[in-house]
Design a protein around this motif. Structure first.
Motif, short mmCIF file in Angstrom:
data_model
loop_
_atom_site.label_atom_id
_atom_site.label_comp_id
_atom_site.label_asym_id
_atom_site.label_seq_id
_atom_site.Cartn_x
_atom_site.Cartn_y
_atom_site.Cartn_z
N ARG A 163 -6.03 -3.45 3.67
CA ARG A 163 -7.01 -2.76 2.82
C ARG A 163 -6.35 -2.24 1.55
O ARG A 163 -6.91 -2.34 0.45
CB ARG A 163 -7.66 -1.61 3.60
CG ARG A 163 -8.47 -0.65 2.74
CD ARG A 163 -9.74 -1.26 2.13
NE ARG A 163 -10.81 -1.27 3.10
CZ ARG A 163 -11.63 -0.25 3.31
NH1 ARG A 163 -11.49 0.87 2.60
NH2 ARG A 163 -12.59 -0.33 4.22
N GLN A 164 -5.15 -1.64 1.68
CA GLN A 164 -4.47 -1.11 0.50
C GLN A 164 -4.17 -2.22 -0.51
O GLN A 164 -4.36 -2.04 -1.72
CB GLN A 164 -3.17 -0.40 0.90
CG GLN A 164 -2.32 0.10 -0.25
CD GLN A 164 -3.00 1.16 -1.12
OE1 GLN A 164 -4.02 1.74 -0.71
NE2 GLN A 164 -2.47 1.40 -2.31
N LYS A 165 -3.72 -3.36 -0.02
CA LYS A 165 -3.44 -4.49 -0.92
C LYS A 165 -4.73 -4.98 -1.59
O LYS A 165 -4.72 -5.32 -2.79
CB LYS A 165 -2.78 -5.63 -0.15
CG LYS A 165 -1.36 -5.31 0.33
CD LYS A 165 -0.79 -6.46 1.13
CE LYS A 165 0.63 -6.17 1.59
NZ LYS A 165 1.20 -7.28 2.41
N THR A 166 -5.80 -5.01 -0.83
CA THR A 166 -7.09 -5.42 -1.40
C THR A 166 -7.54 -4.42 -2.46
O THR A 166 -8.04 -4.81 -3.53
CB THR A 166 -8.16 -5.53 -0.29
OG1 THR A 166 -7.75 -6.52 0.65
CG2 THR A 166 -9.51 -5.92 -0.87
N THR A 197 -8.97 -3.03 -8.04
CA THR A 197 -8.89 -2.18 -9.23
C THR A 197 -8.22 -2.92 -10.39
O THR A 197 -8.64 -2.80 -11.54
CB THR A 197 -8.11 -0.89 -8.91
OG1 THR A 197 -8.72 -0.24 -7.77
CG2 THR A 197 -8.15 0.08 -10.09
N ALA A 198 -7.21 -3.73 -10.08
CA ALA A 198 -6.55 -4.54 -11.11
C ALA A 198 -7.52 -5.54 -11.73
O ALA A 198 -7.44 -5.85 -12.93
CB ALA A 198 -5.34 -5.26 -10.53
N THR A 199 -8.46 -6.03 -10.92
CA THR A 199 -9.47 -6.96 -11.44
C THR A 199 -10.33 -6.28 -12.50
O THR A 199 -10.66 -6.88 -13.54
CB THR A 199 -10.35 -7.49 -10.30
OG1 THR A 199 -9.53 -8.20 -9.37
CG2 THR A 199 -11.43 -8.42 -10.81
N HIS A 218 -11.35 0.65 -3.79
CA HIS A 218 -10.38 0.75 -4.88
C HIS A 218 -9.29 1.74 -4.53
O HIS A 218 -9.42 2.55 -3.60
CB HIS A 218 -11.08 1.19 -6.17
CG HIS A 218 -12.00 0.16 -6.74
ND1 HIS A 218 -11.58 -0.78 -7.65
CD2 HIS A 218 -13.32 -0.09 -6.50
CE1 HIS A 218 -12.62 -1.57 -7.97
NE2 HIS A 218 -13.67 -1.17 -7.28
N VAL A 219 -8.20 1.71 -5.33
CA VAL A 219 -7.16 2.72 -5.22
C VAL A 219 -7.69 4.02 -5.82
O VAL A 219 -8.69 4.04 -6.56
CB VAL A 219 -5.88 2.28 -5.94
CG1 VAL A 219 -5.30 1.04 -5.29
CG2 VAL A 219 -6.15 2.04 -7.43
N ASN A 220 -7.02 5.13 -5.54
CA ASN A 220 -7.43 6.42 -6.11
C ASN A 220 -6.85 6.64 -7.50
O ASN A 220 -7.41 7.40 -8.29
CB ASN A 220 -6.97 7.57 -5.19
CG ASN A 220 -7.61 7.49 -3.82
OD1 ASN A 220 -8.81 7.21 -3.71
ND2 ASN A 220 -6.83 7.71 -2.78
N ASN A 221 -5.73 5.99 -7.79
CA ASN A 221 -5.05 6.16 -9.06
C ASN A 221 -4.41 4.82 -9.44
O ASN A 221 -3.87 4.12 -8.58
CB ASN A 221 -3.96 7.25 -8.94
CG ASN A 221 -3.34 7.61 -10.27
OD1 ASN A 221 -2.63 6.81 -10.86
ND2 ASN A 221 -3.61 8.82 -10.73
N THR A 222 -4.48 4.45 -10.72
CA THR A 222 -3.98 3.13 -11.13
C THR A 222 -2.50 2.95 -10.79
O THR A 222 -2.05 1.81 -10.59
CB THR A 222 -4.17 2.91 -12.64
OG1 THR A 222 -3.46 3.92 -13.37
CG2 THR A 222 -5.64 2.94 -13.01
#
Length: 885
Positions: free
Chosen positions: A563-566, A571-573, A676-680
């Motif tokens: 999940r973290q990798k996804t 978010t990078a997308t 998504h992640v919480n922070n970039t």
């Protein structure tokens, strides 16, 4: 009948069905979303297939729209007939398992004849129906004011496109009167539903009540549907009483703009041939303008080829009108004036559409004159030889070398009394056609409706945004469209829970990985997660260590690493999408994506290869956003509020009143349901792997983030170290210098080898030129000279021509496993009908290749060097076949 504008007709349609409880849907993009079975959206129902096949349940089962559509299977008829168009608007009203014939038919009559609506004269309306559909016949007969003698049974009134929903339909026709009837009374087509100009079909009501099963049986649908379509162009033509659709207010402003550019041509007084040119341009420019505004761009394949073809046909017809210079971009504001108030996307993108059109028209002008000159020379030569058909390979050369479309070759050929060998052209195009076929999905057009999935409407709670583990109860066990109380494996089943932390595959993000647990014990792995028609998630399981029971509680646990990798990739997308828009321009819109734990893939609209400098700038932008450690703010809000923030939405996608907005530093703001992640900063790093074209005006970027990107860099570093070791240099910064040294050495050696080869060939030439054979009155030399390039063979041909030792020279070489073939002819051979460009074609086929050239010299390649000797044995016979002609 009221006198109405096309805009008023569209507005009345939508208002009428809104008054009947229908949700008014805006027109979707012409580019299908998540539907690889279609090149274009080609009907109003095409955007609603997910509702009709039961894969999704709409919030409101009553829907109405005015959908822009494109059909391009009969482009040649545009402008020739009264009602053929590439782009058209389909007015529709749809019922998804709600109302049926009893409501649809009276509503159609009310809208057409009601005084506050279209106010058609009842006596002008005729209706066809499927003979076995006695319900429809009875409903029409029961309508007050309808003349039952105007009912016509027609066997073809059954809508069926293969497996999936189907059913009878009823078509409504308008009698335009005797002035539009040029048919003799005894003509079998002189009736409503026949091919004539008097009775025009204005509306078709389809009643989907059967499932067409794979075994060709028909079963009643679990939920019956209504799908109707009325062409706005036809309705407008009837209401404005115009001879064809082109005299309506949908086209005449475009035609009038063309009149101001044309050389002394006025539409009303023009010949039919000149009128056709006006019509073709007016039709094509509408389709092109809307397609480009939706993100399709000119190219050599797929929908991009269609756009390029329409543009080039328009330019050719503009030349017939005497229009000088570039003109298509000037018509875009006219189209916006006609339709931009409803289709805001065209109004908003006028400048971009004009930019693309200008660039494409300039490009075509650069090639068209040379192509025309080549074609005229070819036709002159063919006519001198008594030939009235343009060979397919020559038509292909015009297309491949000069960008001259087959359609334009055909049009010019007809004007000069020629035909075109289309079959031969298609044979030359087979490789490109094969690519296009492979790119198209073989999926069926519509799925078979499932009663089980559509009827499940239980409460469901997705908790996966904030937690990766939860206890949940199995509400349903589904196996092969059957409900079970217990599942023991291993053949596979879908489980529906009351809640789940697993994200279902949607929006480009793949489903979560993880398992089903009893306490700490893993019972079954979750193989896939899909969203059901009513919004619940269903979980695929196969092997299970214990029976799974309905209503039993279990623990669902998502793999946190995956999940973290996804999340990193998703978010990078978003950052990549914003970077593309900043570097390439606002036209770089999403056209598809893949987000998983392994990598990300992003498809976007763009009309050229992204340069290395642009890719570097995009990558730098994304990594800067990552390094700035920007919080990823996710909130829910009304859609109007989200749009006011500038949130990007996938055009044509359906969103609810409340939407989820992912906001990254106020720069990237998108509507998104993904995780998504919480922070970039949690993305760590971003690395673009590749950029490529995948279709008409669509590019693809694949990239890595996080640990996967770091692993990639480490692998690259290892390769660099190995190169350093192989080159025997102490520092990596010495690698390029050492490579340049080696390249210079190789270049010098190549020159030396070529010089030696030339000397050897010079020595061999005397032997070759002694091998003169005779066929009839002609002499020829046919020789095999291996390991020679085409350039070397041409040099040998120059020596042959200087020595004048024979009439024909055929040289063939096996050069690194590929055949190189050159043919030369002198004036005597050409006078006797043996031209190098003609002779080389049958010879090249014998060695698995093809080619061509001028009468004096031609060259070809081949894939079968093992057939060279056999080909040489047939040279005399092949030459003789030309002299005998």
């Amino acid at each position: 009948m009221k006198k109405l504008t096309s805009a008023q007709i569209r507005d009345l349609w939508l208002k009428f069905f809104e008054s009947k409880g229908h949700e008014v849907r805006p027109s979707a993009s012409l580019i299908p979303i998540n539907d690889p079975t279609l090149l274009w959206i080609n009907s109003g129902v095409a955007t609603l297939k997910k509702y009709f096949d039961g894969s999704e349940v709409p919030e409101n089962p009553r829907i109405t729209n005015s959908q822009k559509s494109i059909r391009t299977n009969d482009i040649e008829n545009v402008g020739v007939t009264a009602r053929h168009h590439t782009l058209f608007e389909m007015l529709g009203n749809f019922s998804v398992g709600d109302y049926f014939k009893e409501e649809a038919i009276p509503w159609a009559w009310e809208f057409l004849t009601g005084k506050e609506w279209l106010a058609f004269e009842p006596e002008r309306l005729y209706v066809t129906y499927y003979p076995e559909d006695v319900e429809t016949k009875a409903l029409w007969e029961a309508i007050e004011g309808f003349d039952p003698s105007h009912l016509v049974p027609v066997e073809d009134n059954f809508w069926d496109i293969g497996a999936g929903p189907c059913g009878p339909d009823t078509e409504i026709f308008y009698d335009r009167g005797a002035k539009y009837s040029n048919l003799a009374e005894e003509d079998p087509e002189n009736y409503p539903g026949g091919e004539n100009e008097r009775w025009l079909e204005i509306w078709n009501l389809v009643f989907s009540e059967f499932n067409h099963m794979p075994d060709d049986t028909y079963q009643p649908l679990p939920h019956k549907n209504v799908d109707t379509g009325a062409g706005l162009e036809r309705l407008t033509s009837v209401i404005q009483d115009t001879p064809t659709n082109f005299e309506t207010d949908l086209f005449m402003p475009i035609i009038q703009a063309l009149e101001s550019m044309a050389d002394h041509h006025q539409y009303a007084e023009a010949s039919e041939k000149i009128k056709t040119s006006f019509k073709v341009i007016a039709d094509h420019i509408r389709a092109v303008a809307f397609a480009i505004s939706d993100g399709a761009l000119p190219s050599n394949e797929g929908r991009g080829y269609i756009i390029r073809r329409l543009i080039r046909r328009s330019v050719m017809h503009g030349r017939r009108l005497g229009i000088q210079g570039l003109f298509l971009a000037k018509l875009v504001p006219v189209i916006s004036d006609i339709m931009g108030s409803y289709y805001q996307e065209l109004h908003d993108k006028i400048e971009f559409v004009q930019e693309v059109l200008t660039s494409e028209e300039e490009r075509f002008h650069e090639t068209i004159e040379e192509g025309e000159m080549q074609l005229e020379e070819l036709m002159t030569e063919l006519k001198e030889n008594g030939i009235q058909e343009i060979p397919g390979d020559q038509a292909f050369t015009l297309y491949d070398t000069f960008g001259f479309p087959l359609e334009l070759t055909q049009e010019m050929a007809v004007d000069h009394g020629f035909t075109v060998d289309v079959e031969g052209f298609e044979a030359e195009m087979e490789q490109q056609r094969e690519r296009a076929r492979n790119a198209r999905s073989q999926e069926s057009s519509m799925n078979i409706q499932s009663a089980i999935l559509t009827e499940i409407d239980s409460d469901f709670d997705f908790v996966g945004y904030h937690q990766l583990e939860t206890d949940a109860s199995i509400l349903y066990i589904i196996q092969e469209d059957q409900l079970l109380d217990k599942y023991e494996g291993p053949q596979g089943a879908w489980l529906v829970f009351n809640r789940s932390p697993f994200y279902a595959e949607m929006g480009g993000q793949i489903a979560d990985q993880g398992g089903l647990y009893d306490g700490f014990d893993l019972i079954a792995s979750i193989k896939d997660v899909k969203k059901m028609p009513n919004g619940q998630f269903m979980h695929k399981v196969e092997e299970t260590s214990m029976p799974l029971l309905k209503n039993q509680s279990y623990t669902l646990r998502v793999d946190p690493t995956a999940r973290q990798k996804t999340n990193q990739n998703h978010t990078a997308t978003h950052l990549l999408h914003q970077g593309l828009k900043q570097i390439l321009g606002p036209h770089a819109n999403q056209a598809g994506s893949y987000v998983g734990p392994d990598r990300l893939r992003f498809d976007f609209s763009h009309f050229g290869k992204v340069t290395k400098e642009e890719l570097d700038a995009i990558s730098e932008y994304v990594n800067q956003m990552i390094n700035q450690a920007i919080p990823v703010d996710i909130s829910e809000m009304p859609i109007d509020e989200a749009k006011a923030l500038g949130a990007m939405a996938l055009f044509g996608e359906k969103y609810g009143d409340i939407v989820r907005v992912v906001n990254i530093g106020g720069e990237s703001i998108e509507l998104c349901g993904g995780t998504h992640v919480n922070n970039t900063q949690q993305i760590a790093t971003f690395k673009i792997l590749s950029e490529s074209g995948i279709g008409a005006g669509i590019r693809r970027i694949e990239a890595l983030t996080g640990q996967a990107a770091i692993d990639y860099y480490r692998a690259e570093e290892t390769i660099l170290e190995q190169i350093q070791e192989q080159l025997k240099v102490g520092q990596t910064d010495q690698i390029l210098y050492r490579l340049s040294q080696l390249q210079e050495q190789i270049k010098d050696q190549d020159h030396e080898i070529q010089s030696l080869m030339a000397k050897l060939l010079q020595q061999e030439s005397n032997k070759i030129f002694d091998q003169v054979e005779t066929v009839g009155e002609l002499t020829y030399i046919a020789a095999r000279v291996d390991n020679q390039s085409s350039e070397s063979l041409r040099n040998l041909g120059d020596q042959w021509r200087q020595k004048n030792v024979s009439n024909l020279l055929i040289l063939v070489s096996n050069n690194e496993g590929k055949v190189v073939l050159n043919v030369f002819a002198d004036d005597m051979a050409i006078d006797q009908g043996v031209k190098a460009g003609d002779l080389i074609k049958p010879l090249a086929k014998m060695v698995g290749g093809g080619g061509g050239g001028r009468p004096q010299m031609a060259q070809a390649g081949g894939k079968s060097p093992e057939k060279i000797d056999s080909m040489l044995d047939q040279v005399a016979e092949t030459i003789a076949s030309f002299t005998e002609e």
